[in-house]
Design a protein around this motif. Structure first.
Motif, PDB file in Angstrom:
ATOM      1  N   SER A 136      46.628  30.893  52.392  1.00 32.79           N
ATOM      2  CA  SER A 136      46.919  32.008  51.479  1.00 32.79           C
ATOM      3  C   SER A 136      48.422  32.245  51.381  1.00 32.79           C
ATOM      4  O   SER A 136      49.177  31.875  52.289  1.00 32.79           O
ATOM      5  CB  SER A 136      46.233  33.261  52.056  1.00 32.79           C
ATOM      6  N   ARG A 155      39.094  28.283  51.473  1.00 27.63           N
ATOM      7  CA  ARG A 155      40.484  28.408  50.996  1.00 27.63           C
ATOM      8  C   ARG A 155      41.334  27.264  51.551  1.00 27.63           C
ATOM      9  O   ARG A 155      42.212  26.740  50.879  1.00 27.63           O
ATOM     10  CB  ARG A 155      41.074  29.762  51.414  1.00 27.63           C
ATOM     11  N   ASN A 182      53.388  31.443  60.689  1.00 31.82           N
ATOM     12  CA  ASN A 182      53.389  32.319  59.508  1.00 31.82           C
ATOM     13  C   ASN A 182      52.247  33.325  59.508  1.00 31.82           C
ATOM     14  O   ASN A 182      52.411  34.434  58.991  1.00 31.82           O
ATOM     15  CB  ASN A 182      53.306  31.445  58.250  1.00 31.82           C
ATOM     16  N   ARG A 242      41.239  30.844  59.025  1.00 32.50           N
ATOM     17  CA  ARG A 242      39.810  30.962  59.381  1.00 32.50           C
ATOM     18  C   ARG A 242      38.910  30.536  58.235  1.00 32.50           C
ATOM     19  O   ARG A 242      37.774  30.168  58.434  1.00 32.50           O
ATOM     20  CB  ARG A 242      39.496  32.425  59.733  1.00 32.50           C
ATOM     21  N   THR A 265      51.323  38.358  47.297  1.00 32.93           N
ATOM     22  CA  THR A 265      50.367  37.403  47.882  1.00 32.93           C
ATOM     23  C   THR A 265      48.973  38.029  47.835  1.00 32.93           C
ATOM     24  O   THR A 265      48.835  39.220  47.515  1.00 32.93           O
ATOM     25  CB  THR A 265      50.707  37.114  49.363  1.00 32.93           C
TER      26      THR A 265
HETATM   27  N1  LIG Z   1      53.699  39.358  51.593  1.00 32.00           N
HETATM   28  C1  LIG Z   1      54.678  40.151  52.033  1.00 32.00           C
HETATM   29  O1  LIG Z   1      55.148  41.076  51.327  1.00 32.00           O
HETATM   30  C2  LIG Z   1      55.273  39.931  53.394  1.00 32.00           C
HETATM   31  C3  LIG Z   1      56.475  40.612  53.712  1.00 32.00           C
HETATM   32  C4  LIG Z   1      57.024  40.429  54.965  1.00 32.00           C
HETATM   33  C5  LIG Z   1      56.416  39.586  55.873  1.00 32.00           C
HETATM   34  N2  LIG Z   1      55.242  38.934  55.544  1.00 32.00           N
HETATM   35  C6  LIG Z   1      54.644  38.069  56.557  1.00 32.00           C
HETATM   36  O2  LIG Z   1      54.410  36.799  55.985  1.00 32.00           O
HETATM   37  C7  LIG Z   1      53.244  36.211  56.558  1.00 32.00           C
HETATM   38  C8  LIG Z   1      52.293  35.784  55.463  1.00 32.00           C
HETATM   39  O3  LIG Z   1      52.010  36.910  54.662  1.00 32.00           O
HETATM   40  P1  LIG Z   1      51.127  36.792  53.333  1.00 32.00           P
HETATM   41  O4  LIG Z   1      51.485  37.950  52.485  1.00 32.00           O
HETATM   42  O5  LIG Z   1      51.220  35.419  52.778  1.00 32.00           O
HETATM   43  O6  LIG Z   1      49.664  37.076  53.940  1.00 32.00           O
HETATM   44  P2  LIG Z   1      48.200  36.754  53.409  1.00 32.00           P
HETATM   45  O7  LIG Z   1      48.180  36.371  51.979  1.00 32.00           O
HETATM   46  O8  LIG Z   1      47.368  37.915  53.866  1.00 32.00           O
HETATM   47  O9  LIG Z   1      47.825  35.494  54.306  1.00 32.00           O
HETATM   48  C9  LIG Z   1      47.672  35.650  55.680  1.00 32.00           C
HETATM   49  C10 LIG Z   1      47.313  34.320  56.282  1.00 32.00           C
HETATM   50  O10 LIG Z   1      47.134  34.508  57.697  1.00 32.00           O
HETATM   51  C11 LIG Z   1      45.881  33.999  58.071  1.00 32.00           C
HETATM   52  N3  LIG Z   1      45.302  34.794  59.149  1.00 32.00           N
HETATM   53  C12 LIG Z   1      45.180  36.143  59.226  1.00 32.00           C
HETATM   54  N4  LIG Z   1      44.533  36.495  60.345  1.00 32.00           N
HETATM   55  C13 LIG Z   1      44.254  35.340  61.008  1.00 32.00           C
HETATM   56  C14 LIG Z   1      43.572  35.036  62.206  1.00 32.00           C
HETATM   57  N5  LIG Z   1      43.043  35.991  62.991  1.00 32.00           N
HETATM   58  N6  LIG Z   1      43.450  33.743  62.574  1.00 32.00           N
HETATM   59  C15 LIG Z   1      43.951  32.760  61.788  1.00 32.00           C
HETATM   60  N7  LIG Z   1      44.581  32.982  60.632  1.00 32.00           N
HETATM   61  C16 LIG Z   1      44.733  34.254  60.241  1.00 32.00           C
HETATM   62  C17 LIG Z   1      45.021  34.062  56.824  1.00 32.00           C
HETATM   63  O11 LIG Z   1      44.053  33.032  56.850  1.00 32.00           O
HETATM   64  P3  LIG Z   1      42.455  33.237  56.857  1.00 32.00           P
HETATM   65  O12 LIG Z   1      42.164  34.462  56.061  1.00 32.00           O
HETATM   66  O13 LIG Z   1      41.947  31.957  56.282  1.00 32.00           O
HETATM   67  O14 LIG Z   1      42.125  33.371  58.290  1.00 32.00           O
HETATM   68  C18 LIG Z   1      46.029  33.768  55.722  1.00 32.00           C
HETATM   69  O15 LIG Z   1      46.174  32.382  55.528  1.00 32.00           O
HETATM   70  C19 LIG Z   1      52.662  37.266  57.510  1.00 32.00           C
HETATM   71  O16 LIG Z   1      53.052  37.006  58.826  1.00 32.00           O
HETATM   72  C20 LIG Z   1      53.277  38.565  57.011  1.00 32.00           C
HETATM   73  O17 LIG Z   1      53.392  39.532  58.025  1.00 32.00           O
HETATM   74  C21 LIG Z   1      54.679  39.094  54.324  1.00 32.00           C
END
Ligand SMILES: NC(=O)c1ccc[n+]([C@@H]2O[C@H](COP(=O)([O-])OP(=O)(O)OC[C@H]3O[C@@H](n4cnc5c(N)ncnc54)[C@H](OP(=O)(O)O)[C@@H]3O)[C@@H](O)[C@H]2O)c1
Length: 245
Positions: free
Chosen positions: A13, A39, A88, A35, A188
């Protein structure tokens, strides 16, 4: 990055998916983890259709045993080595401090802090033994300054910021570079629930807009690549300038 194996957590994701696609475009064999197998398979198919190499490994980072197992499976799948680790995956975990339960604290810290710690513990020594490797941690701008309602998320990522520097000190002399990217608000799947709140947060930065996942992935890819061969322990703000102002 041909010949290198890259393990990207949370690659099913958002930002992680964009990182997986970008690293594969540079020639790395990418191990996509998360998980959700459906996807994951979609990301792997997209990479392969573009001529890249990718495989999916399912794993829940909430459990310590599962994290260690994931690292070992990744080494096997990678032909005996993982050269690039991108920590990530993350869960957001926000809200007023008084409303957050002990269980929520444990759940957020397990995925955002303990899992990267254990993956580095499993994979970095072998990188050091080979004399090369790159680790990139994904933080958040909410780890760089205080934002009301972001105490849980920000504090876990702040721990990962210090770990980035600790690991740079520990593994850097053996040729393993450890760095981090600190994103600002990025569109995202995971941030969809914030709706206009994300735009309002983004409006406070000089760039004045949210990022696309590819803009964060470009910074991760730079730090993971030999283009950053002299960069150790750096925290690269990719937040539209918010932390600077
Ligand atoms: N988007 C933002 O605005 C933003 C800003 C600052 C920092 N970040 C950081 O950037 C990173 C990615 O963010 P995103 O917005 O791309 O998030 P996202 O779209 O919610 O994706 C999160 C990813 O983490 C995986 N994940 C979550 N819980 C998990 C678990 N228990 N075990 C294994 N995989 C797990 C999910 O995979 P599954 O669902 O397949 O398990 C998914 O691939 C994060 O660390 C977030 O804190 C994001």
């Amino acid at each position: 990055m041909t010949g290198a194996t890259a393990l990207v957590t949370g690659a099913t994701s958002g930002i992680g998916r964009a990182v997986a696609v970008a690293l594969a475009a540079r020639g790395a064999q990418v191990i996509v983890t998360g998980r959700d197998a459906a996807r994951g398979d979609e990301v792997v198919t997209a990479i392969r259709e573009s001529g890249g190499k990718a495989d999916f490994l399912a794993g829940d980072l909430a459990g310590a045993g599962a994290v260690r197992a994931l690292a070992r499976q990744a080494v096997e799948l990678g032909g005996g080595h993982v050269d690039v680790l991108v920590n990530n995956a993350g869960v957001f975990g926000g809200g007023p401090t008084a409303d957050i339960t002990a269980e929520e604290i444990d759940a957020v810290y397990a995925v955002n802090v303990r899992a990267p710690f254990l993956l580095v513990a499993e994979l970095a020594p072998a990188m050091a033994a080979r004399g090369r490797g790159a680790i990139v941690n994904v933080l958040t701008m909410a780890a760089r300054f205080g934002i009301a309602g972001m105490a849980l998320n920000g504090s876990g990522k702040a721990a990962l910021e210090l770990l980035t520097k600790s690991w740079a000190a520990e593994f850097g002399p053996s040729g393993v570079r450890v760095n981090a990217v600190s994103p600002g608000p990025t569109r995202t799947e995971g941030t969809a629930l914030f709706g206009e709140g994300l735009d309002q947060l983004a409006a406070l930065a000089p760039a004045g807009r949210t990022a696309a996942p590819e803009e964060i992935a470009a910074a991760v890819t730079y730090l993971a690549s030999e283009d950053a061969s002299f960069v150790h322990g750096a925290i690269l703000d990719v937040d539209g300038g918010r932390n600077a102002t």
